[in-house]
Motif scaffolding. Sequence first.
Motif, PDB file in Angstrom:
ATOM      1  N   LYS A  29      44.282  41.704  49.644  1.00 54.48           N
ATOM      2  CA  LYS A  29      43.607  40.747  49.873  1.00 54.48           C
ATOM      3  C   LYS A  29      42.954  40.578  51.355  1.00 54.48           C
ATOM      4  O   LYS A  29      41.587  40.241  51.416  1.00 54.48           O
ATOM      5  N   THR A  32      40.203  43.349  51.939  1.00 53.20           N
ATOM      6  CA  THR A  32      39.133  42.950  51.123  1.00 53.20           C
ATOM      7  C   THR A  32      38.359  41.685  51.721  1.00 53.20           C
ATOM      8  O   THR A  32      37.211  41.577  51.284  1.00 53.20           O
ATOM      9  N   ARG A  38      35.963  46.357  53.774  1.00 52.03           N
ATOM     10  CA  ARG A  38      35.361  46.565  52.251  1.00 52.03           C
ATOM     11  C   ARG A  38      34.571  47.770  52.654  1.00 52.03           C
ATOM     12  O   ARG A  38      34.374  48.786  51.601  1.00 52.03           O
ATOM     13  N   ILE A  82      40.670  50.839  42.129  1.00 48.20           N
ATOM     14  CA  ILE A  82      39.850  49.743  41.363  1.00 48.20           C
ATOM     15  C   ILE A  82      40.713  49.021  40.515  1.00 48.20           C
ATOM     16  O   ILE A  82      40.399  47.830  40.548  1.00 48.20           O
ATOM     17  N   PHE A  85      41.688  45.747  42.277  1.00 51.69           N
ATOM     18  CA  PHE A  85      40.620  44.637  42.451  1.00 51.69           C
ATOM     19  C   PHE A  85      40.706  43.553  41.080  1.00 51.69           C
ATOM     20  O   PHE A  85      40.101  42.570  41.040  1.00 51.69           O
ATOM     21  N   GLN A  86      41.571  43.718  40.228  1.00 53.96           N
ATOM     22  CA  GLN A  86      41.673  43.169  39.140  1.00 53.96           C
ATOM     23  C   GLN A  86      42.047  41.705  39.423  1.00 53.96           C
ATOM     24  O   GLN A  86      41.576  40.813  38.614  1.00 53.96           O
ATOM     25  N   GLN A  88      41.077  40.210  42.000  1.00 50.87           N
ATOM     26  CA  GLN A  88      39.939  39.339  42.915  1.00 50.87           C
ATOM     27  C   GLN A  88      38.707  40.063  42.455  1.00 50.87           C
ATOM     28  O   GLN A  88      38.037  40.771  43.266  1.00 50.87           O
ATOM     29  N   PRO A  89      38.056  40.101  41.350  1.00 45.78           N
ATOM     30  CA  PRO A  89      37.035  40.624  41.104  1.00 45.78           C
ATOM     31  C   PRO A  89      35.676  40.330  41.644  1.00 45.78           C
ATOM     32  O   PRO A  89      34.831  41.162  41.872  1.00 45.78           O
ATOM     33  N   ARG A  91      35.556  40.036  44.923  1.00 48.34           N
ATOM     34  CA  ARG A  91      35.640  41.036  46.124  1.00 48.34           C
ATOM     35  C   ARG A  91      35.155  42.382  45.522  1.00 48.34           C
ATOM     36  O   ARG A  91      34.144  43.076  46.596  1.00 48.34           O
ATOM     37  N   TYR A  92      35.175  42.807  44.444  1.00 36.14           N
ATOM     38  CA  TYR A  92      34.722  44.192  44.085  1.00 36.14           C
ATOM     39  C   TYR A  92      33.140  43.900  44.030  1.00 36.14           C
ATOM     40  O   TYR A  92      32.471  44.699  44.304  1.00 36.14           O
ATOM     41  N   LEU A  95      31.648  44.075  47.339  1.00 35.60           N
ATOM     42  CA  LEU A  95      31.626  45.364  47.670  1.00 35.60           C
ATOM     43  C   LEU A  95      30.651  46.070  47.221  1.00 35.60           C
ATOM     44  O   LEU A  95      29.823  46.880  47.912  1.00 35.60           O
TER      45      LEU A  95
END
Length: 105
Positions: A29, A32, A38, A82, A85-86, A88-89, A91-92, A95
Amino acid sequence: MDIFQKEQMREAHEAESLRRRLLAAADFKAITETAAGRRFLRRLLAECGLMQAALYLHKDRPIDALEMAYHEGRRYIGRWLIGLFQDQPERYLQLLREQMDDEHV
Protein backbone atom coordinates in the motif's frame (compact mmCIF):
# COMPACT_ATOMS: atom_id res chain seq x y z
CA MET A 1 5.31 -31.83 24.36
CA ASP A 2 1.69 -31.98 25.42
CA ILE A 3 -1.42 -30.96 23.48
CA PHE A 4 -1.58 -27.53 25.12
CA GLN A 5 1.98 -26.70 24.11
CA LYS A 6 1.26 -27.80 20.55
CA GLU A 7 -1.82 -25.58 20.48
CA GLN A 8 0.20 -22.63 21.80
CA MET A 9 2.83 -23.20 19.12
CA ARG A 10 0.16 -23.38 16.42
CA GLU A 11 -1.44 -20.15 17.64
CA ALA A 12 1.95 -18.41 17.77
CA HIS A 13 2.70 -19.57 14.23
CA GLU A 14 -0.69 -18.32 12.99
CA ALA A 15 -0.17 -14.97 14.73
CA GLU A 16 3.26 -14.57 13.13
CA SER A 17 1.88 -15.52 9.73
CA LEU A 18 -0.89 -12.93 10.07
CA ARG A 19 1.61 -10.28 11.19
CA ARG A 20 3.75 -10.93 8.12
CA ARG A 21 0.77 -10.80 5.74
CA LEU A 22 -0.41 -7.51 7.25
CA LEU A 23 3.09 -6.04 7.03
CA ALA A 24 3.40 -7.10 3.37
CA ALA A 25 0.01 -5.54 2.59
CA ALA A 26 1.01 -2.30 4.34
CA ASP A 27 4.31 -2.23 2.43
CA PHE A 28 2.53 -2.69 -0.90
CA LYS A 29 0.00 0.00 0.00
CA ALA A 30 2.84 2.40 0.82
CA ILE A 31 4.42 1.73 -2.57
CA THR A 32 1.17 2.26 -4.47
CA GLU A 33 0.37 5.50 -2.66
CA THR A 34 3.22 7.34 -4.34
CA ALA A 35 3.51 8.28 -8.00
CA ALA A 36 7.10 7.01 -8.02
CA GLY A 37 6.02 3.66 -6.59
CA ARG A 38 3.31 3.28 -9.22
CA ARG A 39 5.75 4.19 -12.01
CA PHE A 40 8.16 1.55 -10.72
CA LEU A 41 5.36 -1.05 -10.62
CA ARG A 42 4.38 -0.15 -14.20
CA ARG A 43 7.95 -0.73 -15.37
CA LEU A 44 8.14 -3.97 -13.42
CA LEU A 45 4.84 -5.21 -14.86
CA ALA A 46 6.00 -4.30 -18.37
CA GLU A 47 9.19 -6.33 -17.83
CA CYS A 48 7.08 -9.31 -16.78
CA GLY A 49 5.52 -9.51 -20.25
CA LEU A 50 2.06 -10.39 -18.98
CA MET A 51 0.44 -10.01 -22.37
CA GLN A 52 3.17 -11.89 -24.23
CA ALA A 53 2.72 -15.64 -24.64
CA ALA A 54 6.08 -17.41 -24.47
CA LEU A 55 5.19 -19.72 -27.37
CA TYR A 56 5.03 -16.78 -29.76
CA LEU A 57 8.19 -14.88 -28.83
CA HIS A 58 10.03 -15.78 -32.03
CA LYS A 59 8.52 -15.79 -35.51
CA ASP A 60 11.51 -17.45 -37.13
CA ARG A 61 12.12 -20.37 -34.75
CA PRO A 62 10.39 -22.36 -32.04
CA ILE A 63 11.12 -21.49 -28.44
CA ASP A 64 13.04 -24.05 -26.39
CA ALA A 65 11.83 -25.37 -23.04
CA LEU A 66 14.28 -23.43 -20.86
CA GLU A 67 13.52 -20.15 -22.58
CA MET A 68 9.79 -20.81 -22.22
CA ALA A 69 10.21 -21.60 -18.52
CA TYR A 70 12.14 -18.35 -18.04
CA HIS A 71 9.44 -16.27 -19.72
CA GLU A 72 6.62 -18.07 -17.93
CA GLY A 73 8.39 -17.39 -14.64
CA ARG A 74 8.43 -13.68 -15.47
CA ARG A 75 4.73 -13.81 -16.32
CA TYR A 76 4.02 -15.57 -13.02
CA ILE A 77 5.64 -12.70 -11.11
CA GLY A 78 3.48 -10.25 -13.08
CA ARG A 79 0.32 -12.16 -12.23
CA TRP A 80 1.40 -12.23 -8.58
CA LEU A 81 1.88 -8.45 -8.61
CA ILE A 82 -1.54 -7.93 -10.20
CA GLY A 83 -3.00 -10.13 -7.47
CA LEU A 84 -1.58 -7.81 -4.82
CA PHE A 85 -3.90 -5.09 -6.15
CA GLN A 86 -7.00 -7.09 -5.14
CA ASP A 87 -7.24 -5.25 -1.83
CA GLN A 88 -6.92 -1.84 -3.49
CA PRO A 89 -8.33 -1.95 -7.03
CA GLU A 90 -8.59 1.84 -7.11
CA ARG A 91 -4.76 2.02 -7.05
CA TYR A 92 -4.53 -0.33 -10.02
CA LEU A 93 -6.99 1.82 -11.96
CA GLN A 94 -4.95 4.88 -11.01
CA LEU A 95 -1.80 3.14 -12.25
CA LEU A 96 -3.50 2.40 -15.59
CA ARG A 97 -4.78 5.98 -15.94
CA GLU A 98 -1.31 7.35 -15.25
CA GLN A 99 0.16 4.99 -17.81
CA MET A 100 -2.31 6.21 -20.43
CA ASP A 101 -1.54 9.82 -19.54
CA ASP A 102 2.21 9.22 -19.83
CA GLU A 103 1.81 7.54 -23.21
CA HIS A 104 -0.07 10.57 -24.57
CA VAL A 105 2.59 13.08 -23.49
